[in-house]
Design an enzyme around this catalytic site. Structure first.
Site, short mmCIF file in Angstrom:
data_model
loop_
_atom_site.label_atom_id
_atom_site.label_comp_id
_atom_site.label_asym_id
_atom_site.label_seq_id
_atom_site.Cartn_x
_atom_site.Cartn_y
_atom_site.Cartn_z
N HIS A 182 -3.17 2.53 -2.67
CA HIS A 182 -4.52 1.87 -2.47
C HIS A 182 -5.27 1.34 -2.80
O HIS A 182 -6.06 -0.45 -3.24
CB HIS A 182 -5.03 2.55 -1.06
CG HIS A 182 -4.67 2.47 -0.10
ND1 HIS A 182 -5.14 1.99 1.24
CD2 HIS A 182 -4.22 3.89 0.54
CE1 HIS A 182 -3.83 2.35 1.89
NE2 HIS A 182 -3.88 3.27 2.00
N ASN A 223 0.33 -1.50 -0.09
CA ASN A 223 0.24 0.02 0.28
C ASN A 223 1.24 0.88 -0.29
O ASN A 223 0.93 2.16 -1.32
CB ASN A 223 -0.38 -0.30 1.20
CG ASN A 223 -2.12 -0.72 0.95
OD1 ASN A 223 -2.57 -0.16 -0.18
ND2 ASN A 223 -2.90 -1.37 2.34
N GLU A 241 -6.13 -7.54 4.95
CA GLU A 241 -5.00 -8.44 4.51
C GLU A 241 -5.15 -9.82 5.07
O GLU A 241 -4.92 -10.73 4.87
CB GLU A 241 -3.97 -8.31 4.00
CG GLU A 241 -2.74 -8.42 5.24
CD GLU A 241 -3.21 -6.57 5.78
OE1 GLU A 241 -1.96 -6.65 7.01
OE2 GLU A 241 -3.77 -6.12 5.71
N ASP A 276 -5.86 -2.96 -3.50
CA ASP A 276 -6.86 -3.67 -3.67
C ASP A 276 -7.12 -4.41 -4.81
O ASP A 276 -7.17 -5.77 -4.53
CB ASP A 276 -8.27 -2.60 -3.76
CG ASP A 276 -8.40 -1.69 -2.68
OD1 ASP A 276 -8.26 -2.02 -2.07
OD2 ASP A 276 -9.25 -0.60 -2.79
#
Length: 331
Positions: free
Chosen positions: A204, A199, A234, A208
């Site tokens: 992000h 991240n 996660e 994702d």
């Protein structure tokens, strides 16, 4: 010709939509069709594996219970029904005609085929189709409520219900001393190694995408009957049925290796650590999670990219046992 009343229709709709469990909903649907439309028999063939087109007869209402083995000609008609999305006519060896109706979720993913045997097809076909549409829409609502929006796996909210059903199953086997099948249930927690760095380095959005692809690897690598959850971030959870701890270790190690070999776009390769524990009779969901989490913590702090079993770590003296014979942790 049987003609259902408005009150009868509404009563069946109320009964149908009161269910929240998919298996109970299937039974309620079969009852509704059998009583409301008055056919000779109703059968529900659930599509257990989309890739191999494996069907299983899950509910039968009225008529003789057929063999668990689906005849080849019926299997072909079930596949046609799912592939075309159109109802099909199947003539059994005894001359009875079975009308097959496909059922799909909101994303057009095939779920099952409903087989209805009745003397007058024209009289109940429209009502049957409408009732199946209500069922289909309600199944979609249940699935949307149970699924994680990013990955499509089961969400944390449904975990408690699912794991309690498994514990009840283990209890029933324990009370019957039914170990003939030699099957055991396990729960595993997976955590993507160094996911925060993903991240921080890539953002992000790519994070994702990694989560989505990881979930897809779970779906492709693990078995159709395994229950797969995203707990948040996660962290992922799965419930398995295996013959013994060695088989469970093999399944999890195989998945861990597959993740390590997968090339995540722009990110490259990542690894995953996992901890798992056996689900015992009279277990409590929070205790099961705690034990698996302790095993995961051990894996994370002893090299990562590994799978650790709570019971084995205790037996080896690496961990202190945190449960007594009744399955309750000792504080």
């Amino acid at each position: 010709m049987y003609s259902p009343t408005i009150q009868g229709v509404l009563a069946k709709l109320i009964a149908l939509t009161s269910e929240r469990d998919v298996n109970a909903l299937e039974i309620s649907l079969a009852h509704a069709l059998f009583e409301l439309v008055a056919p000779g028999a109703v059968a529900i063939y659930k599509l257990e594996d989309v890739h191999s087109k494996k069907f299983a007869l899950t509910v039968m209402e009225g008529g003789d219970v057929p063999s668990a083995q689906i005849p080849a000609d019926l299997q072909h008609m079930l596949e046609q029904c799912v592939a075309t999305g159109q109802r099909q006519q199947y003539v059994r060896q005894d001359g009875e005609t079975v009308t097959l109706y496909p059922v799909s979720c909101a994303k057009n993913k095939p779920l099952a085929v409903i087989g209805v045997t009745a003397p007058e097809v024209a009289g109940f076909d429209q009502i049957t189709g409408m009732l199946l549409q209500v069922y289909q829409n309600f199944i979609a609502l249940i699935n949307d409520n149970e699924q994680d929006t990013l990955t499509g796996l089961l969400n944390r909210k449904t975990f408690e219900h699912k794991v309690n059903k498994v514990v009840t199953r283990v209890q029933n086997r324990h009370q019957r001393e039914d170990d003939a099948l030699g099957l055991h249930y396990y729960m595993a927690i997976f955590d993507i190694d160094h996911f925060k760095l993903v991240n921080d380095r890539y953002g992000h959005l790519l994070g994702d995408e990694v989560l989505l692809l990881f979930a897809q690897q779970m779906t492709y690598s693990l078995r159709d009957h395994d229950l797969l959850f995203r707990f948040g971030g996660e962290e992922f959870v799965a419930i398995f049925e295996c013959h013994d701890q060695q088989e469970m270790q093999m399944v999890l190690d195989r998945f861990r290796e597959r993740v390590a070999e997968f090339e995540f776009p722009q990110v490259g390769r990542i690894t995953v650590s996992a901890g798992y524990t056996e689900i015992m009779a009279y277990d409590v969901s929070s205790h099961i999670i705690d034990r698996a989490d302790v095993a995961l913590y051990y894996a994370k702090h002893h090299g990562r990219n590994r799978v650790c079993n709570y019971e084995r770590l205790v037996a080896e003296g690496a961990l202190e046992n945190k449960r007594n014979e009744g399955g309750v942790e000792l504080f």
